[in-house]
Motif scaffolding. Structure first.
Motif, PDB file in Angstrom:
ATOM      1  N   MET A   1       0.828  -1.207   0.000  1.00 14.74           N
ATOM      2  CA  MET A   1       0.000   0.000   0.000  1.00 14.74           C
ATOM      3  C   MET A   1       0.863   1.260   0.000  1.00 14.74           C
ATOM      4  O   MET A   1       0.534   2.250  -0.668  1.00 14.74           O
ATOM      5  CB  MET A   1      -0.935  -0.003   1.210  1.00 14.74           C
ATOM      6  N   GLN A   2       1.981   1.235   0.743  1.00 11.91           N
ATOM      7  CA  GLN A   2       2.890   2.385   0.734  1.00 11.91           C
ATOM      8  C   GLN A   2       3.475   2.598  -0.651  1.00 11.91           C
ATOM      9  O   GLN A   2       3.603   3.738  -1.117  1.00 11.91           O
ATOM     10  CB  GLN A   2       4.012   2.171   1.756  1.00 11.91           C
ATOM     11  N   ALA A   3       3.844   1.499  -1.308  1.00 14.36           N
ATOM     12  CA  ALA A   3       4.398   1.599  -2.660  1.00 14.36           C
ATOM     13  C   ALA A   3       3.373   2.209  -3.608  1.00 14.36           C
ATOM     14  O   ALA A   3       3.706   3.058  -4.448  1.00 14.36           O
ATOM     15  CB  ALA A   3       4.821   0.217  -3.156  1.00 14.36           C
ATOM     16  N   GLU A   4       2.120   1.792  -3.479  1.00 15.41           N
ATOM     17  CA  GLU A   4       1.061   2.357  -4.316  1.00 15.41           C
ATOM     18  C   GLU A   4       0.898   3.853  -4.041  1.00 15.41           C
ATOM     19  O   GLU A   4       0.778   4.661  -4.969  1.00 15.41           O
ATOM     20  CB  GLU A   4      -0.251   1.623  -4.054  1.00 15.41           C
ATOM     21  N   GLU A   5       0.940   4.221  -2.768  1.00 16.11           N
ATOM     22  CA  GLU A   5       0.754   5.623  -2.379  1.00 16.11           C
ATOM     23  C   GLU A   5       1.872   6.508  -2.925  1.00 16.11           C
ATOM     24  O   GLU A   5       1.623   7.573  -3.500  1.00 16.11           O
ATOM     25  CB  GLU A   5       0.726   5.694  -0.844  1.00 16.11           C
ATOM     26  N   ILE A   6       3.126   6.051  -2.761  1.00 12.60           N
ATOM     27  CA  ILE A   6       4.262   6.852  -3.220  1.00 12.60           C
ATOM     28  C   ILE A   6       4.303   6.910  -4.742  1.00 12.60           C
ATOM     29  O   ILE A   6       4.630   7.942  -5.330  1.00 12.60           O
ATOM     30  CB  ILE A   6       5.581   6.277  -2.657  1.00 12.60           C
ATOM     31  N   SER A   7       3.961   5.800  -5.395  1.00  8.29           N
ATOM     32  CA  SER A   7       3.973   5.797  -6.864  1.00  8.29           C
ATOM     33  C   SER A   7       2.931   6.754  -7.429  1.00  8.29           C
ATOM     34  O   SER A   7       3.158   7.397  -8.461  1.00  8.29           O
ATOM     35  CB  SER A   7       3.751   4.378  -7.397  1.00  8.29           C
ATOM     36  N   LEU A   8       1.792   6.870  -6.757  1.00 11.26           N
ATOM     37  CA  LEU A   8       0.786   7.851  -7.194  1.00 11.26           C
ATOM     38  C   LEU A   8       1.293   9.268  -6.974  1.00 11.26           C
ATOM     39  O   LEU A   8       1.077  10.158  -7.802  1.00 11.26           O
ATOM     40  CB  LEU A   8      -0.525   7.622  -6.434  1.00 11.26           C
ATOM     41  N   GLU A   9       1.992   9.473  -5.845  1.00 12.62           N
ATOM     42  CA  GLU A   9       2.551  10.801  -5.557  1.00 12.62           C
ATOM     43  C   GLU A   9       3.561  11.215  -6.622  1.00 12.62           C
ATOM     44  O   GLU A   9       3.578  12.356  -7.080  1.00 12.62           O
ATOM     45  CB  GLU A   9       3.220  10.765  -4.175  1.00 12.62           C
ATOM     46  N   LEU A  10       4.418  10.255  -7.030  1.00 11.71           N
ATOM     47  CA  LEU A  10       5.459  10.545  -8.017  1.00 11.71           C
ATOM     48  C   LEU A  10       4.982  10.373  -9.453  1.00 11.71           C
ATOM     49  O   LEU A  10       5.736  10.611 -10.388  1.00 11.71           O
ATOM     50  CB  LEU A  10       6.663   9.627  -7.779  1.00 11.71           C
ATOM     51  N   LYS A  11       3.741   9.922  -9.607  1.00  7.86           N
ATOM     52  CA  LYS A  11       3.199   9.601 -10.936  1.00  7.86           C
ATOM     53  C   LYS A  11       4.067   8.558 -11.634  1.00  7.86           C
ATOM     54  O   LYS A  11       4.314   8.622 -12.842  1.00  7.86           O
ATOM     55  CB  LYS A  11       3.078  10.860 -11.790  1.00  7.86           C
ATOM     56  N   ASP A  12       4.527   7.605 -10.841  1.00  9.82           N
ATOM     57  CA  ASP A  12       5.374   6.522 -11.350  1.00  9.82           C
ATOM     58  C   ASP A  12       4.475   5.340 -11.687  1.00  9.82           C
ATOM     59  O   ASP A  12       4.116   4.539 -10.827  1.00  9.82           O
ATOM     60  CB  ASP A  12       6.404   6.152 -10.282  1.00  9.82           C
ATOM     61  N   GLU A  13       4.128   5.212 -12.949  1.00 11.28           N
ATOM     62  CA  GLU A  13       3.156   4.201 -13.359  1.00 11.28           C
ATOM     63  C   GLU A  13       3.682   2.781 -13.180  1.00 11.28           C
ATOM     64  O   GLU A  13       2.922   1.861 -12.870  1.00 11.28           O
ATOM     65  CB  GLU A  13       2.743   4.443 -14.811  1.00 11.28           C
ATOM     66  N   VAL A  14       4.983   2.576 -13.352  1.00 14.14           N
ATOM     67  CA  VAL A  14       5.526   1.227 -13.231  1.00 14.14           C
ATOM     68  C   VAL A  14       5.491   0.771 -11.776  1.00 14.14           C
ATOM     69  O   VAL A  14       5.133  -0.370 -11.484  1.00 14.14           O
ATOM     70  CB  VAL A  14       6.954   1.157 -13.789  1.00 14.14           C
ATOM     71  N   ALA A  15       5.870   1.649 -10.855  1.00 10.21           N
ATOM     72  CA  ALA A  15       5.765   1.294  -9.438  1.00 10.21           C
ATOM     73  C   ALA A  15       4.316   1.030  -9.058  1.00 10.21           C
ATOM     74  O   ALA A  15       4.023   0.161  -8.235  1.00 10.21           O
ATOM     75  CB  ALA A  15       6.344   2.408  -8.569  1.00 10.21           C
ATOM     76  N   LEU A  16       3.398   1.775  -9.670  1.00  9.82           N
ATOM     77  CA  LEU A  16       1.976   1.552  -9.413  1.00  9.82           C
ATOM     78  C   LEU A  16       1.563   0.167  -9.923  1.00  9.82           C
ATOM     79  O   LEU A  16       0.836  -0.569  -9.242  1.00  9.82           O
ATOM     80  CB  LEU A  16       1.142   2.641 -10.092  1.00  9.82           C
ATOM     81  N   ILE A  17       2.033  -0.190 -11.116  1.00 10.21           N
ATOM     82  CA  ILE A  17       1.748  -1.527 -11.656  1.00 10.21           C
ATOM     83  C   ILE A  17       2.261  -2.597 -10.701  1.00 10.21           C
ATOM     84  O   ILE A  17       1.549  -3.536 -10.336  1.00 10.21           O
ATOM     85  CB  ILE A  17       2.406  -1.705 -13.044  1.00 10.21           C
ATOM     86  N   PHE A  18       3.499  -2.422 -10.265  1.00 12.36           N
ATOM     87  CA  PHE A  18       4.106  -3.477  -9.461  1.00 12.36           C
ATOM     88  C   PHE A  18       3.499  -3.542  -8.062  1.00 12.36           C
ATOM     89  O   PHE A  18       3.379  -4.623  -7.483  1.00 12.36           O
ATOM     90  CB  PHE A  18       5.614  -3.282  -9.377  1.00 12.36           C
TER      91      PHE A  18
ATOM     92  N   GLN B   1      -6.764  -7.377  -8.761  1.00 13.07           N
ATOM     93  CA  GLN B   1      -5.584  -6.524  -8.679  1.00 13.07           C
ATOM     94  C   GLN B   1      -4.803  -6.545  -9.994  1.00 13.07           C
ATOM     95  O   GLN B   1      -4.305  -5.510 -10.450  1.00 13.07           O
ATOM     96  CB  GLN B   1      -4.682  -6.982  -7.525  1.00 13.07           C
ATOM     97  N   TYR B   2      -4.704  -7.710 -10.620  1.00 14.16           N
ATOM     98  CA  TYR B   2      -3.990  -7.798 -11.898  1.00 14.16           C
ATOM     99  C   TYR B   2      -4.712  -6.983 -12.975  1.00 14.16           C
ATOM    100  O   TYR B   2      -4.076  -6.348 -13.833  1.00 14.16           O
ATOM    101  CB  TYR B   2      -3.866  -9.259 -12.345  1.00 14.16           C
ATOM    102  N   GLU B   3      -6.029  -6.998 -12.924  1.00 11.16           N
ATOM    103  CA  GLU B   3      -6.790  -6.202 -13.893  1.00 11.16           C
ATOM    104  C   GLU B   3      -6.593  -4.705 -13.669  1.00 11.16           C
ATOM    105  O   GLU B   3      -6.565  -3.918 -14.616  1.00 11.16           O
ATOM    106  CB  GLU B   3      -8.268  -6.582 -13.817  1.00 11.16           C
ATOM    107  N   LYS B   4      -6.420  -4.307 -12.407  1.00  9.21           N
ATOM    108  CA  LYS B   4      -6.094  -2.904 -12.129  1.00  9.21           C
ATOM    109  C   LYS B   4      -4.735  -2.545 -12.735  1.00  9.21           C
ATOM    110  O   LYS B   4      -4.559  -1.455 -13.279  1.00  9.21           O
ATOM    111  CB  LYS B   4      -6.057  -2.660 -10.614  1.00  9.21           C
ATOM    112  N   ALA B   5      -3.781  -3.474 -12.617  1.00  9.95           N
ATOM    113  CA  ALA B   5      -2.462  -3.241 -13.209  1.00  9.95           C
ATOM    114  C   ALA B   5      -2.572  -3.130 -14.726  1.00  9.95           C
ATOM    115  O   ALA B   5      -1.902  -2.296 -15.355  1.00  9.95           O
ATOM    116  CB  ALA B   5      -1.514  -4.374 -12.827  1.00  9.95           C
ATOM    117  N   GLU B   6      -3.431  -3.955 -15.336  1.00 11.21           N
ATOM    118  CA  GLU B   6      -3.627  -3.892 -16.791  1.00 11.21           C
ATOM    119  C   GLU B   6      -4.172  -2.535 -17.219  1.00 11.21           C
ATOM    120  O   GLU B   6      -3.810  -2.021 -18.279  1.00 11.21           O
ATOM    121  CB  GLU B   6      -4.571  -5.006 -17.236  1.00 11.21           C
ATOM    122  N   ARG B   7      -5.040  -1.956 -16.394  1.00 10.32           N
ATOM    123  CA  ARG B   7      -5.595  -0.641 -16.742  1.00 10.32           C
ATOM    124  C   ARG B   7      -4.509   0.433 -16.737  1.00 10.32           C
ATOM    125  O   ARG B   7      -4.538   1.361 -17.547  1.00 10.32           O
ATOM    126  CB  ARG B   7      -6.727  -0.272 -15.783  1.00 10.32           C
ATOM    127  N   VAL B   8      -3.547   0.312 -15.814  1.00  7.46           N
ATOM    128  CA  VAL B   8      -2.428   1.263 -15.804  1.00  7.46           C
ATOM    129  C   VAL B   8      -1.578   1.070 -17.053  1.00  7.46           C
ATOM    130  O   VAL B   8      -1.147   2.042 -17.684  1.00  7.46           O
ATOM    131  CB  VAL B   8      -1.570   1.077 -14.532  1.00  7.46           C
TER     132      VAL B   8
END
Length: 757
Positions: free
Chosen positions: A186-203, A224-231
């Protein structure tokens, strides 16, 4: 599977900070410069456009243009080498890793620390994409962690945050951070959204999906995998990660036995790969297991050979994993006992133990299933027993339930039917508690046998639904082993009574649990039973019971009421079962007439203490581990107003903490830092003020490669002590923290000098 937007950030920041030497070239295109052999001019043109190409996901164009430069020229240009590695590192992972490490050394000497951090981020992405073994990923994670610790103040904020995301995910990936798994994702998702880092968001979403997969919650994993596909669909730059997501989706469908969907996802993944990508062979592994699950063995050997002969790195541990486990399962499913025995023995060798981690803990189940086939009962028992004792039930319920099922089959084969029933009942309890629909059994015939022998309607329904296979004998409604045990019990007037008191009270009679509703309707009866359990050895005085339950009644009335209550207890457990002794002045449990988890806990605890005093440390550790597995929660956790129960609860909790304390030290001695970390965490979960536990946790944290996480653990202790007790940590704790933060390595003397009061 990670580079899209992260590489965009890498490229953007690289150009923003890289000091290019201004050289005046006449206006010329890249193609013209290459044609004329004017490589410096071509390099300048390329560097002006490289960032835009990567942002647009045009990795092939980047690769094609760089490869137009002579190899000698390209090798002497660090930025060209960097972009070339970025463009091909998921296609040719092994060659690019070597070059990336050379670039780290080059840029580090130049004190270009930001660029070094970006290369570490890309390498961590590469290792996780290709599911590298724990040892390799641990080494890389530790190097990146040490780099952050040494140069955190030298790094720009964006670089530091990006690398910290990948270091944390890397630790979780190799099981160093199990207890914080959801928090890290969840922290990784939060920080990736902050940085607009789509790959970290995928992972981060892939990490959440993997967590749900391990819990047996397959539909949530797919979501969750389908959410990653949308990114991924948001940008062409992310398309290179689609095969990675397809692999995870296919693997999840394999768990669900949805073979056609698994095949479809694997084929879509292959279609999305660049030509020559090493990841192609990982998708071939999905195809191999699709054939295993359907017992379509004819193409399996060809698939295994394809991976073994064509995989780009002949020394790759993935390739060796396929050779060992692929051949093992092919031999087992093909009923070749000689080859199955050979590969089981190969996998029992110490040097091959690391390959179990590729699909942990399922690899253990596959080996156990194969050993059961060749009737190596000792190896089967050891494999399953280790898995059950060492794998947290709440983290891997699917695997642990399967292990219990296989253990049940093992006991049937060894003519120990009562033990088999117990294992099957644990399996069924877990399937209900964790909403498990099926088991990770690779051989359909074994799965059908478990469905029949265990009387599990859930597994019988699953087999009927997915395999359209009838369960022989299931129409009788009772498995032969249950019938045999029931008849034996009936003829000997013997009932198997199991009482669980760690947590809420649970009672099983002949493997069947008395429902909480039924217990709840007999509150006074249950309260009496709890007091008898607490006083089981010395006996519960009847006078105390009468005063507590029937205060104000005449002595005769109180005794009559007590006798009626004891009669109801005997009726509940079976009138023909003598497990309670009502003497003239006291009540006690009859030894040997029941099974009680507290007894098992204390027996294991005292055995551990005895072995520890004799210097038999490994035997002591095994006994302490066994004791900890019995302690599922605090004793009768919801009974807060009975002094006898509260006192017993505290005594048992101190024994637990003592067992954990000894175990943590022994784990540190053995170099098993992950288990030491887990054991120390359990210590402070049981006693949040135990500074000895915190100090051991500090040491295990350092050895686990997470020195930067010390501050968070220490602050948690400080806050707890200040908020609850208005005190600071002990001087010893403060001094240890200071030394570790400054880079000290814990020694044996440090943890051996710890004492538990």
């Amino acid at each position: 599977m990670l580079v899209g937007y992260s590489i965009y950030i890498i490229v953007y920041l690289t150009f923003r900070n890289f000091d290019l030497i201004e050289i005046n070239y006449p206006m010329i295109t890249f193609e013209e410069a290459i044609k004329k052999g004017d490589y410096p001019a071509a390099e300048k043109c390329f560097l002006e456009d490289a960032g835009r190409y990567l942002r647009e996901g045009r990795y092939s164009l980047v690769r094609q243009r760089i490869e137009l430069f002579p190899n000698d020229y390209r090798q002497d240009k660090p930025l060209l080498s960097f972009y070339h590695c970025v463009s091909i590192h998921l296609i040719e992972p092994f060659a690019t890793r070597k070059k990336f490490f050379e670039l780290i050394e080059y840029f580090y000497k130049k004190k270009s620390y930001d660029r070094v951090s970006l290369i570490y981020s890309t390498l961590l992405i590469n290792y996780m994409y290709y599911e590298e073994t724990n040892d390799k990923l641990l080494t890389l994670t530790q190097k990146a962690q040490k780099f952050i610790e040494k140069h955190e103040s030298d790094l720009k904020d964006e670089y530091r945050k990006i690398l910290k995301i990948w270091v944390q995910l890397g630790k979780w990936w190799i099981f160093l951070e199990y207890d914080r798994a959801f928090e890290i994702a969840m922290q990784a998702e939060e920080i990736s959204l902050e940085l607009k880092d789509e790959v970290a968001l995928i992972f981060s979403r892939m990490a959440l999906g993997r967590l749900y997969l391990e819990l047996g919650k397959f539909k949530k994993a797919l979501a969750q995998y389908e959410k990653a596909e949308r990114v991924i669909a948001m940008s062409n730059a992310n398309r290179m990660y689609e095969p990675f997501v397809r692999w995870f989706k296919a693997n999840t469908y394999l768990y669900m036995r949805s073979i056609s969907e698994a095949r479809e996802e694997a084929e879509k993944g292959k279609a999305g790969l660049d030509k020559g990508s090493a990841f192609y062979y990982h998708l071939c592994l999905i195809e191999l297991f699709c054939n295993f699950y359907t017992k379509n063995l004819e193409p399996c050997e060809a698939i295994i050979d394809k991976i073994l002969y064509e995989y780009p790195d002949p020394n790759s541990e993935f390739r060796i994993y396929v050779m060992l486990f692929g051949q093992l399962l092919l031999s087992y499913l093909g009923e070749d006992r000689v080859k199955t025995d050979y590969y089981c023995k190969r996998l029992s060798q110490t040097e091959n133990s690391k390959f179990y981690m590729y699909e942990y803990p399922l690899t253990y189940l596959h080996v156990a299933e194969a050993n059961l086939f060749i009737n190596d009962f000792k190896a089967t028992y050891n494999t399953l027993n280790n898995l059950i004792n060492e794998t947290p039930e709440n983290r891997f319920p699917h695997a642990v339930a399967t292990a219990q099922a296989l253990m049940g089959l093992l006991y049937i084969r060894s003519k120990e039917e009562a033990k088999a029933i117990k294992c099957f009942d644990i399996m069924k309890r877990m399937m209900v508690a964790y909403e498990i629909e099926e088991l990770e059994i690779i051989n359909i015939d074994v799965l059908k046998e478990i469905a029949y022998m265990s009387d599990s309607k859930a597994i019988q329904n699953f087999v009927g639904q997915y395999y359209q296979a009838p369960i022989p004998g299931s129409e009788s409604g009772e498995s032969p082993i249950r019938k045999k045990v029931r008849e034996e019990n009936s003829s000997t007037t013997h009932h198997i009574i199991e009482i669980y008191t760690f947590g809420n009270l649970k009672i099983f009679i002949n493997g069947r649990q008395i429902s909480s509703v039924q217990l709840g309707r007999q509150k006074k009866l249950i309260n009496l039973l709890k007091l008898i359990i607490v006083n089981r050895d010395k006996g519960l005085p009847k006078e105390i019971v009468c005063d507590r339950f029937w205060d104000g009644y005449s002595a005769e009335s109180a005794r009559n009421n007590l006798n009626m209550l004891l009669s109801r207890i005997r009726k509940l457990f079976g009138k023909d079962r003598s497990f309670i002794s009502s003497e003239t002045d006291s009540i006690r449990l009859i030894k040997g007439g029941y099974w009680l988890d507290v007894n098992e806990f204390e027996n294991s605890f005292f055995q551990g203490e005895n072995q520890y005093q004799k210097g038999n440390t490994q035997e002591a550790l095994a006994a302490f581990e066994q004791a900890v597995t019995f302690y599922q929660d605090d004793f009768l956790i919801n009974d807060l107003y009975e002094d006898d129960i509260n006192e017993t609860r505290e005594i048992l909790k101190r024994k637990l903490i003592h067992a954990l304390f000894k175990s943590t030290g022994l784990y540190l001695n053995n170099g098993d830092y992950h288990k030491a970390h887990q054991s120390a965490q359990k210590m402070i979960a049981s006693d949040p003020y135990c500074e000895t536990g915190y100090r051991l946790l500090f040491m295990a944290t350092v050895f686990s490669g997470n020195r930067s996480g010390l501050t968070q653990v220490y602050n948690k202790l400080c806050d707890k002590l200040q908020n609850d007790l208005s005190v600071e940590p002990e001087v010893k704790t403060q001094e240890l923290m200071k030394r570790l933060i400054q880079g000290a390595i814990p020694s044996h003397r440090m943890w051996e000098s710890e004492e538990l009061f």
